[in-house]
Design a protein around this motif. Structure first.
Motif, PDB file in Angstrom:
ATOM      1  N   ALA A  49      50.109  40.915  37.642  1.00  0.00           N
ATOM      2  CA  ALA A  49      49.622  41.304  38.966  1.00  0.00           C
ATOM      3  C   ALA A  49      48.106  41.179  39.038  1.00  0.00           C
ATOM      4  CB  ALA A  49      50.064  42.732  39.287  1.00  0.00           C
ATOM      5  N   VAL A  50      47.430  41.576  37.974  1.00  0.00           N
ATOM      6  CA  VAL A  50      45.972  41.465  37.929  1.00  0.00           C
ATOM      7  C   VAL A  50      45.551  39.993  38.016  1.00  0.00           C
ATOM      8  CG1 VAL A  50      43.938  41.772  36.454  1.00  0.00           C
ATOM      9  CG2 VAL A  50      45.587  43.641  36.729  1.00  0.00           C
ATOM     10  N   ARG A  51      46.270  39.138  37.309  1.00  0.00           N
ATOM     11  CA  ARG A  51      45.967  37.697  37.386  1.00  0.00           C
ATOM     12  C   ARG A  51      46.144  37.175  38.804  1.00  0.00           C
ATOM     13  NH1 ARG A  51      49.117  35.954  31.809  1.00  0.00           N
ATOM     14  NH2 ARG A  51      47.364  36.306  30.377  1.00  0.00           N
ATOM     15  N   SER A  52      47.101  37.744  39.536  1.00  0.00           N
ATOM     16  CA  SER A  52      47.310  37.326  40.930  1.00  0.00           C
ATOM     17  C   SER A  52      46.096  37.633  41.797  1.00  0.00           C
ATOM     18  CB  SER A  52      48.547  38.017  41.509  1.00  0.00           C
ATOM     19  OG  SER A  52      49.729  37.583  40.853  1.00  0.00           O
ATOM     20  N   ILE A  53      45.382  38.719  41.477  1.00  0.00           N
ATOM     21  CA  ILE A  53      44.151  39.041  42.202  1.00  0.00           C
ATOM     22  C   ILE A  53      43.127  37.925  42.022  1.00  0.00           C
ATOM     23  CG2 ILE A  53      42.132  40.564  42.218  1.00  0.00           C
ATOM     24  CD1 ILE A  53      43.970  42.908  41.681  1.00  0.00           C
ATOM     25  N   PHE A  54      42.935  37.510  40.768  1.00  0.00           N
ATOM     26  CA  PHE A  54      41.979  36.442  40.489  1.00  0.00           C
ATOM     27  C   PHE A  54      42.359  35.154  41.217  1.00  0.00           C
ATOM     28  CE2 PHE A  54      40.888  39.303  37.059  1.00  0.00           C
ATOM     29  CZ  PHE A  54      39.530  39.092  36.863  1.00  0.00           C
ATOM     30  N   GLU A  55      43.646  34.854  41.198  1.00  0.00           N
ATOM     31  CA  GLU A  55      44.121  33.627  41.837  1.00  0.00           C
ATOM     32  C   GLU A  55      43.893  33.675  43.344  1.00  0.00           C
ATOM     33  OE1 GLU A  55      48.258  31.029  42.309  1.00  0.00           O
ATOM     34  OE2 GLU A  55      48.164  32.729  40.924  1.00  0.00           O
ATOM     35  N   ALA A  56      44.225  34.817  43.951  1.00  0.00           N
ATOM     36  CA  ALA A  56      44.094  34.935  45.408  1.00  0.00           C
ATOM     37  C   ALA A  56      42.637  34.843  45.846  1.00  0.00           C
ATOM     38  CB  ALA A  56      44.707  36.252  45.878  1.00  0.00           C
ATOM     39  N   LYS A  57      41.751  35.470  45.092  1.00  0.00           N
ATOM     40  CA  LYS A  57      40.340  35.509  45.467  1.00  0.00           C
ATOM     41  C   LYS A  57      39.566  34.259  45.032  1.00  0.00           C
ATOM     42  CE  LYS A  57      37.854  39.141  44.645  1.00  0.00           C
ATOM     43  NZ  LYS A  57      37.160  39.362  45.948  1.00  0.00           N
ATOM     44  N   GLY A  58      40.130  33.510  44.079  1.00  0.00           N
ATOM     45  CA  GLY A  58      39.343  32.451  43.465  1.00  0.00           C
ATOM     46  C   GLY A  58      38.203  33.040  42.670  1.00  0.00           C
ATOM     47  N   ARG A  59      38.471  34.151  42.029  1.00  0.00           N
ATOM     48  CA  ARG A  59      37.435  34.923  41.328  1.00  0.00           C
ATOM     49  C   ARG A  59      37.234  34.388  39.919  1.00  0.00           C
ATOM     50  NH1 ARG A  59      35.436  40.256  42.041  1.00  0.00           N
ATOM     51  NH2 ARG A  59      34.803  41.320  40.131  1.00  0.00           N
ATOM     52  N   GLY A 139      51.550  55.237  41.566  1.00  0.00           N
ATOM     53  CA  GLY A 139      51.814  55.996  40.343  1.00  0.00           C
ATOM     54  C   GLY A 139      50.834  55.728  39.218  1.00  0.00           C
ATOM     55  N   ARG A 140      49.921  54.798  39.416  1.00  0.00           N
ATOM     56  CA  ARG A 140      48.924  54.430  38.406  1.00  0.00           C
ATOM     57  C   ARG A 140      47.641  54.027  39.112  1.00  0.00           C
ATOM     58  NH1 ARG A 140      50.090  55.555  33.221  1.00  0.00           N
ATOM     59  NH2 ARG A 140      49.447  53.559  32.323  1.00  0.00           N
ATOM     60  N   PRO A 141      46.499  54.081  38.438  1.00  0.00           N
ATOM     61  CA  PRO A 141      45.278  53.541  39.037  1.00  0.00           C
ATOM     62  C   PRO A 141      45.451  52.074  39.379  1.00  0.00           C
ATOM     63  CG  PRO A 141      44.768  54.861  37.089  1.00  0.00           C
ATOM     64  CD  PRO A 141      46.260  54.688  37.109  1.00  0.00           C
ATOM     65  N   LEU A 142      44.628  51.607  40.300  1.00  0.00           N
ATOM     66  CA  LEU A 142      44.713  50.213  40.753  1.00  0.00           C
ATOM     67  C   LEU A 142      43.446  49.445  40.408  1.00  0.00           C
ATOM     68  CD1 LEU A 142      46.194  50.624  44.354  1.00  0.00           C
ATOM     69  CD2 LEU A 142      47.428  50.301  42.195  1.00  0.00           C
ATOM     70  N   ALA A 143      43.618  48.268  39.812  1.00  0.00           N
ATOM     71  CA  ALA A 143      42.519  47.313  39.736  1.00  0.00           C
ATOM     72  C   ALA A 143      42.314  46.803  41.154  1.00  0.00           C
ATOM     73  CB  ALA A 143      42.859  46.169  38.792  1.00  0.00           C
ATOM     74  N   ALA A 144      41.088  46.911  41.670  1.00  0.00           N
ATOM     75  CA  ALA A 144      40.918  46.622  43.098  1.00  0.00           C
ATOM     76  C   ALA A 144      39.493  46.185  43.417  1.00  0.00           C
ATOM     77  CB  ALA A 144      41.288  47.845  43.939  1.00  0.00           C
ATOM     78  N   PRO A 145      39.218  44.890  43.316  1.00  0.00           N
ATOM     79  CA  PRO A 145      37.950  44.374  43.823  1.00  0.00           C
ATOM     80  C   PRO A 145      38.010  44.282  45.343  1.00  0.00           C
ATOM     81  CG  PRO A 145      39.321  42.561  43.127  1.00  0.00           C
ATOM     82  CD  PRO A 145      40.089  43.827  42.808  1.00  0.00           C
ATOM     83  N   SER A 146      36.962  43.792  45.961  1.00  0.00           N
ATOM     84  CA  SER A 146      36.962  43.624  47.410  1.00  0.00           C
ATOM     85  C   SER A 146      37.980  42.560  47.827  1.00  0.00           C
ATOM     86  CB  SER A 146      35.565  43.236  47.907  1.00  0.00           C
ATOM     87  OG  SER A 146      35.112  42.067  47.251  1.00  0.00           O
ATOM     88  N   ALA A 147      38.534  42.753  49.021  1.00  0.00           N
ATOM     89  CA  ALA A 147      39.613  41.884  49.511  1.00  0.00           C
ATOM     90  C   ALA A 147      39.028  40.726  50.311  1.00  0.00           C
ATOM     91  CB  ALA A 147      40.596  42.683  50.356  1.00  0.00           C
ATOM     92  N   ASN A 148      38.473  39.769  49.593  1.00  0.00           N
ATOM     93  CA  ASN A 148      37.884  38.592  50.225  1.00  0.00           C
ATOM     94  C   ASN A 148      37.876  37.441  49.223  1.00  0.00           C
ATOM     95  OD1 ASN A 148      35.720  40.416  48.990  1.00  0.00           O
ATOM     96  ND2 ASN A 148      34.629  38.465  49.134  1.00  0.00           N
ATOM     97  N   ILE A 149      37.694  36.240  49.718  1.00  0.00           N
ATOM     98  CA  ILE A 149      37.496  35.110  48.819  1.00  0.00           C
ATOM     99  C   ILE A 149      36.162  35.298  48.105  1.00  0.00           C
ATOM    100  CG2 ILE A 149      37.137  32.610  48.691  1.00  0.00           C
ATOM    101  CD1 ILE A 149      40.016  33.412  49.305  1.00  0.00           C
ATOM    102  N   SER A 150      36.129  35.083  46.792  1.00  0.00           N
ATOM    103  CA  SER A 150      34.900  35.267  46.027  1.00  0.00           C
ATOM    104  C   SER A 150      33.769  34.433  46.607  1.00  0.00           C
ATOM    105  CB  SER A 150      35.128  34.887  44.561  1.00  0.00           C
ATOM    106  OG  SER A 150      35.921  35.853  43.921  1.00  0.00           O
TER     107      SER A 150
END
Length: 216
Positions: A49-59, A139-150
């Motif tokens: 799921a964390v990798r999906s964040i990087f993929e979505a943002k192009g981070r 139920g757990r903390p969330l890894a959560a950068p800003s919701a935008n393209i890097s």
């Protein structure tokens, strides 16, 4: 491409938490409002799921992710080293626009993607009822950068999130405009003397008034 990205307007915090919590617990990604800017969250310990964040943002992979909690108790999932001055700041400014950097717990199952291979983590409790309810429902903390393209401006409206990330994430929670609209203040509490890494709406003077000590 996630052609089934859903947009949900918040009619109640309970509705937002129920919908987002279900997506997050099954390994999905959710954009939601905080007090500062919209965040893009995934359960912090779920590597895919964390990798999906990087993929979505192009981070870039060498940029660590901040972690959002629903209460001070959740910080203990992440670190076993909370200095006294950091605890003072948490009690004064949480929930709020202050991110504190701690040394991570070795047994916390924090993927390297979250820390960019480092030994510290940035943690914050947002001052937004929907955000806190969503984190609690996961139920757990969330890894959560800003919701935008890097590289683009951080989103303070759900429409901006949709423009950047629709089709790349599972769910967008539309909770209206963020109240602050700028990123949080970041304070490094992982060393013997605190240091401001980024100054936002919580200023150096405000921090020093609480700790009684000069901040680098």
């Amino acid at each position: 491409c996630k052609e089934n990205t859903l947009n949900l307007s918040v009619k109640s915090t309970e509705e937002a938490a129920e919908a987002a919590g279900a997506v997050l617990r099954r390994g999905g990604t959710v954009a939601f409002p905080t007090d500062t800017v919209y965040g893009l969250g995934a359960v912090f310990s779920d590597r895919d799921a964390v990798r999906s964040i990087f993929e979505a943002k192009g981070r870039p992979e060498n940029k660590p992710l901040s972690i959002l909690v629903s209460g001070i108790d959740q910080v203990h999932f992440l670190t076993d080293s909370i200095p006294e001055d950091a605890l003072k700041l948490m009690k004064k400014f949480w929930p709020g626009a202050l991110t504190l950097v701690f040394r991570k717990r070795e047994d916390a199952c924090i993927p390297e993607e979250v820390t960019a291979g480092g030994d510290t983590i940035g943690v914050r409790m947002p001052d937004n009822a929907a955000a806190v309810s969503i984190i609690a429902a996961a139920g757990r903390p969330l890894a959560a950068p800003s919701a935008n393209i890097s590289g683009r401006r951080s989103a303070s409206k759900a429409e901006e999130v949709t423009e950047d990330l629709y089709g790349k994430i599972d769910l967008i929670i539309d909770g209206g405009d963020c109240t602050i609209g700028v990123a949080s203040t970041v304070v490094d509490a992982s060393t013997s003397r605190m240091k401001i890494l980024r100054e936002g709406s919580i200023t150096r003077r405000m921090i020093e008034e609480v700790t009684g000590a000069e901040i680098l």
